[in-house]
Design a protein around this motif. Structure first.
Motif, PDB file in Angstrom:
ATOM      1  N   VAL A  51       0.840  -1.205   0.000  1.00  0.00           N
ATOM      2  CA  VAL A  51       0.000   0.000   0.000  1.00  0.00           C
ATOM      3  C   VAL A  51       0.870   1.247   0.000  1.00  0.00           C
ATOM      4  O   VAL A  51       0.607   2.208  -0.735  1.00  0.00           O
ATOM      5  CB  VAL A  51      -0.973  -0.006   1.203  1.00  0.00           C
ATOM      6  N   GLU A  52       1.926   1.240   0.786  1.00  0.00           N
ATOM      7  CA  GLU A  52       2.837   2.388   0.836  1.00  0.00           C
ATOM      8  C   GLU A  52       3.512   2.623  -0.515  1.00  0.00           C
ATOM      9  O   GLU A  52       3.564   3.752  -0.997  1.00  0.00           O
ATOM     10  CB  GLU A  52       3.898   2.176   1.922  1.00  0.00           C
ATOM     11  N   VAL A  53       4.007   1.554  -1.127  1.00  0.00           N
ATOM     12  CA  VAL A  53       4.661   1.681  -2.429  1.00  0.00           C
ATOM     13  C   VAL A  53       3.642   2.135  -3.475  1.00  0.00           C
ATOM     14  O   VAL A  53       3.921   3.011  -4.295  1.00  0.00           O
ATOM     15  CB  VAL A  53       5.330   0.352  -2.854  1.00  0.00           C
ATOM     16  N   PHE A  54       2.461   1.543  -3.449  1.00  0.00           N
ATOM     17  CA  PHE A  54       1.430   1.923  -4.410  1.00  0.00           C
ATOM     18  C   PHE A  54       1.075   3.401  -4.266  1.00  0.00           C
ATOM     19  O   PHE A  54       0.927   4.108  -5.270  1.00  0.00           O
ATOM     20  CB  PHE A  54       0.179   1.060  -4.254  1.00  0.00           C
ATOM     21  N   ASN A  55       0.944   3.872  -3.043  1.00  0.00           N
ATOM     22  CA  ASN A  55       0.619   5.287  -2.830  1.00  0.00           C
ATOM     23  C   ASN A  55       1.718   6.200  -3.379  1.00  0.00           C
ATOM     24  O   ASN A  55       1.434   7.265  -3.912  1.00  0.00           O
ATOM     25  CB  ASN A  55       0.375   5.575  -1.350  1.00  0.00           C
ATOM     26  N   ASP A  56       2.956   5.781  -3.270  1.00  0.00           N
ATOM     27  CA  ASP A  56       4.078   6.580  -3.762  1.00  0.00           C
ATOM     28  C   ASP A  56       4.193   6.568  -5.285  1.00  0.00           C
ATOM     29  O   ASP A  56       4.656   7.538  -5.883  1.00  0.00           O
ATOM     30  CB  ASP A  56       5.401   6.087  -3.166  1.00  0.00           C
ATOM     31  N   TYR A  57       3.794   5.469  -5.920  1.00  0.00           N
ATOM     32  CA  TYR A  57       4.019   5.288  -7.364  1.00  0.00           C
ATOM     33  C   TYR A  57       2.745   5.008  -8.152  1.00  0.00           C
ATOM     34  O   TYR A  57       2.815   4.541  -9.286  1.00  0.00           O
ATOM     35  CB  TYR A  57       4.992   4.125  -7.589  1.00  0.00           C
ATOM     36  N   SER A  58       1.580   5.293  -7.590  1.00  0.00           N
ATOM     37  CA  SER A  58       0.323   4.886  -8.224  1.00  0.00           C
ATOM     38  C   SER A  58       0.157   5.399  -9.654  1.00  0.00           C
ATOM     39  O   SER A  58      -0.402   4.699 -10.495  1.00  0.00           O
ATOM     40  CB  SER A  58      -0.874   5.311  -7.374  1.00  0.00           C
ATOM     41  N   SER A  59       0.656   6.570  -9.943  1.00  0.00           N
ATOM     42  CA  SER A  59       0.488   7.104 -11.300  1.00  0.00           C
ATOM     43  C   SER A  59       1.441   6.440 -12.299  1.00  0.00           C
ATOM     44  O   SER A  59       1.257   6.574 -13.510  1.00  0.00           O
ATOM     45  CB  SER A  59       0.706   8.615 -11.301  1.00  0.00           C
ATOM     46  N   GLU A  60       2.426   5.708 -11.806  1.00  0.00           N
ATOM     47  CA  GLU A  60       3.419   5.086 -12.682  1.00  0.00           C
ATOM     48  C   GLU A  60       3.225   3.586 -12.861  1.00  0.00           C
ATOM     49  O   GLU A  60       3.745   3.001 -13.815  1.00  0.00           O
ATOM     50  CB  GLU A  60       4.831   5.347 -12.118  1.00  0.00           C
ATOM     51  N   ILE A  61       2.498   2.947 -11.959  1.00  0.00           N
ATOM     52  CA  ILE A  61       2.336   1.492 -11.992  1.00  0.00           C
ATOM     53  C   ILE A  61       1.325   1.121 -13.067  1.00  0.00           C
ATOM     54  O   ILE A  61       0.238   1.682 -13.139  1.00  0.00           O
ATOM     55  CB  ILE A  61       1.884   0.952 -10.626  1.00  0.00           C
ATOM     56  N   ASP A  62       1.705   0.164 -13.896  1.00  0.00           N
ATOM     57  CA  ASP A  62       0.817  -0.357 -14.929  1.00  0.00           C
ATOM     58  C   ASP A  62       0.107  -1.584 -14.388  1.00  0.00           C
ATOM     59  O   ASP A  62       0.748  -2.567 -14.017  1.00  0.00           O
ATOM     60  CB  ASP A  62       1.620  -0.744 -16.179  1.00  0.00           C
ATOM     61  N   LEU A  63      -1.212  -1.548 -14.339  1.00  0.00           N
ATOM     62  CA  LEU A  63      -1.978  -2.704 -13.885  1.00  0.00           C
ATOM     63  C   LEU A  63      -2.436  -3.477 -15.113  1.00  0.00           C
ATOM     64  O   LEU A  63      -3.104  -2.929 -15.977  1.00  0.00           O
ATOM     65  CB  LEU A  63      -3.196  -2.258 -13.060  1.00  0.00           C
TER      66      LEU A  63
END
Length: 54
Positions: free
Chosen positions: A39-51
């Motif tokens: 959750v912490e990593v996702f919050n930091d990089y959410s705009s960059e992560i490709d789902l």
């Protein structure tokens, strides 16, 4: 680069193996050892992560 993947796995060996395979396929890999860290990593990089769903 194919994209950025958030990989969550609590077993260190499995995390390392999966990360190596994904990097071999030209993905950038962000890793987390548990749900809280994910959750912490996702919050930091959410705009960059490709789902992706295969």
């Amino acid at each position: 680069m194919e994209g950025i993947i958030l990989l969550v796995e609590d077993e260190r060996f499995l995390l390392s193996s999966l990360k190596t395979e994904l990097q071999f396929e030209n993905y950038q890999v962000l890793e987390a050892k548990d749900g809280l860290q994910a959750v912490e990593v996702f919050n930091d990089y959410s705009s960059e992560i490709d789902l992706r769903n295969y």
